[in-house]
Design a protein around this motif. Structure first.
Motif, mmCIF file in Angstrom:
data_model
loop_
_atom_site.group_PDB
_atom_site.id
_atom_site.type_symbol
_atom_site.label_atom_id
_atom_site.label_comp_id
_atom_site.label_asym_id
_atom_site.label_seq_id
_atom_site.Cartn_x
_atom_site.Cartn_y
_atom_site.Cartn_z
ATOM 1 N N ILE A 90 -25.032 -14.311 42.209
ATOM 2 C CA ILE A 90 -25.965 -13.235 42.558
ATOM 3 C C ILE A 90 -25.149 -12.046 43.047
ATOM 4 N N PRO A 91 -25.438 -10.824 42.589
ATOM 5 C CA PRO A 91 -24.657 -9.662 43.022
ATOM 6 C C PRO A 91 -25.020 -9.204 44.428
ATOM 7 N N ASP A 92 -23.992 -8.887 45.189
ATOM 8 C CA ASP A 92 -24.162 -8.292 46.513
ATOM 9 C C ASP A 92 -22.800 -7.759 46.958
ATOM 10 N N TYR A 93 -22.763 -7.242 48.194
ATOM 11 C CA TYR A 93 -21.564 -6.606 48.757
ATOM 12 C C TYR A 93 -21.204 -5.342 47.972
ATOM 13 N N CYS A 94 -19.912 -5.055 47.765
ATOM 14 C CA CYS A 94 -19.438 -3.795 47.182
ATOM 15 C C CYS A 94 -19.817 -2.610 48.071
ATOM 16 N N ASP A 95 -19.503 -2.722 49.350
ATOM 17 C CA ASP A 95 -19.863 -1.699 50.335
ATOM 18 C C ASP A 95 -18.774 -0.639 50.483
ATOM 19 N N ILE A 96 -19.207 0.586 50.765
ATOM 20 C CA ILE A 96 -18.347 1.724 51.120
ATOM 21 C C ILE A 96 -17.394 2.038 49.965
ATOM 22 N N LEU A 97 -17.933 2.725 48.955
ATOM 23 C CA LEU A 97 -17.161 3.026 47.749
ATOM 24 C C LEU A 97 -16.422 4.352 47.873
ATOM 25 N N PHE A 98 -15.123 4.325 47.536
ATOM 26 C CA PHE A 98 -14.283 5.521 47.467
ATOM 27 C C PHE A 98 -13.873 5.731 46.009
ATOM 28 N N ALA A 99 -13.936 6.978 45.528
ATOM 29 C CA ALA A 99 -13.540 7.285 44.157
ATOM 30 C C ALA A 99 -12.715 8.572 44.143
ATOM 31 N N PRO A 100 -11.492 8.530 43.619
ATOM 32 C CA PRO A 100 -10.670 9.751 43.540
ATOM 33 C C PRO A 100 -11.001 10.555 42.281
ATOM 34 N N THR A 101 -11.090 11.856 42.414
ATOM 35 C CA THR A 101 -11.351 12.733 41.266
ATOM 36 C C THR A 101 -10.576 14.035 41.454
ATOM 37 N N ILE A 102 -10.586 14.861 40.416
ATOM 38 C CA ILE A 102 -9.986 16.198 40.478
ATOM 39 C C ILE A 102 -11.016 17.197 39.947
ATOM 40 N N GLY A 103 -11.123 18.342 40.614
ATOM 41 C CA GLY A 103 -12.017 19.395 40.145
ATOM 42 C C GLY A 103 -13.323 19.429 40.898
ATOM 43 N N GLU A 104 -14.373 19.865 40.233
ATOM 44 C CA GLU A 104 -15.679 20.007 40.867
ATOM 45 C C GLU A 104 -16.210 18.620 41.266
ATOM 46 N N PRO A 105 -16.576 18.424 42.530
ATOM 47 C CA PRO A 105 -17.081 17.111 42.945
ATOM 48 C C PRO A 105 -18.415 16.783 42.275
ATOM 49 N N GLU A 106 -18.569 15.524 41.882
ATOM 50 C CA GLU A 106 -19.823 15.042 41.308
ATOM 51 C C GLU A 106 -20.242 13.795 42.073
ATOM 52 N N PHE A 107 -21.560 13.605 42.199
ATOM 53 C CA PHE A 107 -22.069 12.512 43.023
ATOM 54 C C PHE A 107 -22.837 11.465 42.229
ATOM 55 N N PHE A 108 -22.684 11.495 40.909
ATOM 56 C CA PHE A 108 -23.264 10.430 40.107
ATOM 57 C C PHE A 108 -22.122 9.725 39.374
ATOM 58 N N ALA A 109 -22.397 8.511 38.920
ATOM 59 C CA ALA A 109 -21.404 7.764 38.149
ATOM 60 C C ALA A 109 -22.130 6.880 37.151
ATOM 61 N N ARG A 110 -21.549 6.768 35.970
ATOM 62 C CA ARG A 110 -22.097 5.857 34.978
ATOM 63 C C ARG A 110 -21.014 5.499 33.973
ATOM 64 N N GLY A 111 -21.231 4.424 33.262
ATOM 65 C CA GLY A 111 -20.251 3.935 32.300
ATOM 66 C C GLY A 111 -20.448 4.498 30.923
ATOM 67 N N GLY A 112 -20.483 5.823 30.788
ATOM 68 C CA GLY A 112 -20.712 6.457 29.498
ATOM 69 C C GLY A 112 -19.423 6.898 28.842
ATOM 70 N N ASP A 113 -19.495 7.945 28.028
ATOM 71 C CA ASP A 113 -18.325 8.471 27.340
ATOM 72 C C ASP A 113 -17.526 9.374 28.275
#
Length: 448
Positions: A90-113
């Motif tokens: 059963i999925p759970d946890y995965c708390d407090i996510l950090f993601a490094p990026t460059i440029g204009e900040p974006e607040f969505f994420a998805r597994g697209g192209d």
């Protein structure tokens, strides 16, 4: 000629003696990617034996094969969060996510192209590495090298960006399960603090955190609505995300301490476990801890593949249960009150329906100290929650699967004469738990 032969023999004997005195590296036979494909539900990230922090990449949000947050078939990494389950269904946890990026900040994420992933990034397994206590990956978008290691309660990140004044860290407190409440505070220009309270398999799970950065951020913004940021120092709600902007010419280091008790506990954990900025020291210490644990069983013979199978399986038995108390021994009980662990170490993540068969019997042979700690934790959970645990984690009883297999763990330890817990109290807890009138037990008793 005789003199030369004597010197050669002496050097050979010295080399052999030196090699025998050198500690063996069992971690070279650990492959954390084993189990991350198929239906294995393991994670490849960094952790120490039975540690509170599991700092690992997240490549999907939910579904059965996303229980650990990562699946080897995925092509996109959303970011790196600090708690993960291993081997569960059963999925759970995965708390407090950090993601490094460059440029204009974006607040969505998805597994697209490429170009449509928001703060997530594509990656290639050839640029990914996992060892006991260490994980790294090169993110395609931004050409960012992400590396991580841990202590028991602190995750240590190292991000190597191309030289830029537009390096970002995105913090997503909404990621993964349903958020009940969360908070983020900006504390100066190199520290943030907060918490995340959520509901999924565990109906009321909370994790507090404190993050410190090796250099000050030059800008920041907090979002409570999609892609809208404010220059505020504190935000509270169920959709908190933020960006921190850095001007980087060298690797950015990030230390993130967590606690089930409070922000002050996370602060103490951070100061106690990583008061410095030496990433390689923490990585080496984690490797040493794993070698100590894995050395409990030494095997000989077999191929490298067979040794890898064996030691990776042993490694997986030592990822969970997890430490569930702060450095000062305070912990969150099943009654949602703060307690102090006196005379034992408190743990969580008791997948007892799975582990009573083989994992716990193994612990009674190679790790009797933790066996005693586990049982003392059971007894405290009985006192705080009214019965022995069935499938407990994060101070929540999930009641997953059947029976109450804590009694098997207790009985096995008693049969083997393991001391360190109150036998009478343990028997009382087992008898009480067997005679409750819930989940069909009343009918079992009525019909004999």
């Amino acid at each position: 000629m005789k003199k030369f032969a004597f010197i050669t023999l002496f050097l050979s004997l010295f080399a052999n003696a030196f090699a025998q005195n050198q500690p063996k590296d069992f971690t070279k036979y650990v492959n954390p990617f084993i189990g991350t494909g198929g239906h294995g539900h393991t994670f490849p990230g960094a952790t120490v034996p039975f540690g509170m922090v599991q700092l690992s990449p997240d490549s999907r949000e939910d579904n059965w094969d996303g229980s650990s947050g990562y699946h080897y078939s995925d092509k996109v990494i959303w970011g790196f969060s600090h708690t993960h389950l291993s081997g569960t269904g059963i999925p759970d946890y995965c708390d407090i996510l950090f993601a490094p990026t460059i440029g204009e900040p974006e607040f969505f994420a998805r597994g697209g192209d490429v170009g449509e992933n928001g703060y997530a990034s594509t990656f290639d397994h050839k640029n990914e590495k996992a060892e006991a206590g260490f994980y790294s990956v090169k993110l395609d978008e931004g050409d960012i090298l992400a590396e991580m290691t841990t202590t028991a309660r602190v995750g240590f990140h190292r991000y190597t960006f191309p030289v830029t004044n537009e390096a970002n860290l995105i913090i997503d407190l909404k990621h993964r399960d349903k958020v009940l409440d969360s908070e983020l505070k900006i504390v100066g220009n190199n520290r943030i603090e907060g918490y995340r309270r959520s509901s999924s398999w565990a109906k009321d799970q909370i994790v507090y955190f404190v993050a410190e950065f090796s250099q000050p951020f030059t800008d920041y913004g907090i979002s409570t609505e999609a892609n809208q940021t404010e220059k505020i120092e504190k935000a509270k709600g169920d959709n908190i995300k933020a960006f921190l902007r850095f001007d980087v010419s060298k690797p950015l280091l990030v230390k993130v301490a967590i606690s089930p008790v409070g922000i002050s506990g996370a602060r103490r954990n951070l100061q106690a476990e990583i008061p410095h900025w030496n990433f390689e020291k923490v990585r080496a210490d984690a490797k040493n801890l794993w070698n100590k644990e894995l050395s409990q069983i030494e095997v000989s013979g077999g191929t490298d593949d067979q040794l890898t199978t064996f030691y990776t399986a042993l490694y997986h038995t030592k990822i969970q249960p997890n430490l569930f108390q702060d450095f000062d021994k305070s912990y969150l009980g099943l009654d949602k009150k703060i307690h102090t662990a006196e005379g034992f170490t408190n743990y969580t993540v008791f997948s007892l329906w799975d582990t009573f068969r083989a994992a716990h019997p193994l612990y009674t042979i190679v790790d009797q100290k933790r066996t005693v700690d586990f049982i003392n934790t059971f007894i405290k959970q009985y006192e705080q929650g009214g019965r022995l645990p069935v499938w407990e984690f994060a101070a929540n009883e999930t009641d997953t699967m059947i029976g109450y297999h804590a009694v098997s763990v207790i009985a096995d330890a008693m049969a083997k004469g393991i001391k360190g817990f109150d036998y009478e109290k343990a028997y009382e807890a087992a008898k009480h738990s067997a005679e409750l009138d819930h989940f069909g037990l009343k009918d079992y008793k009525r019909r004999g």
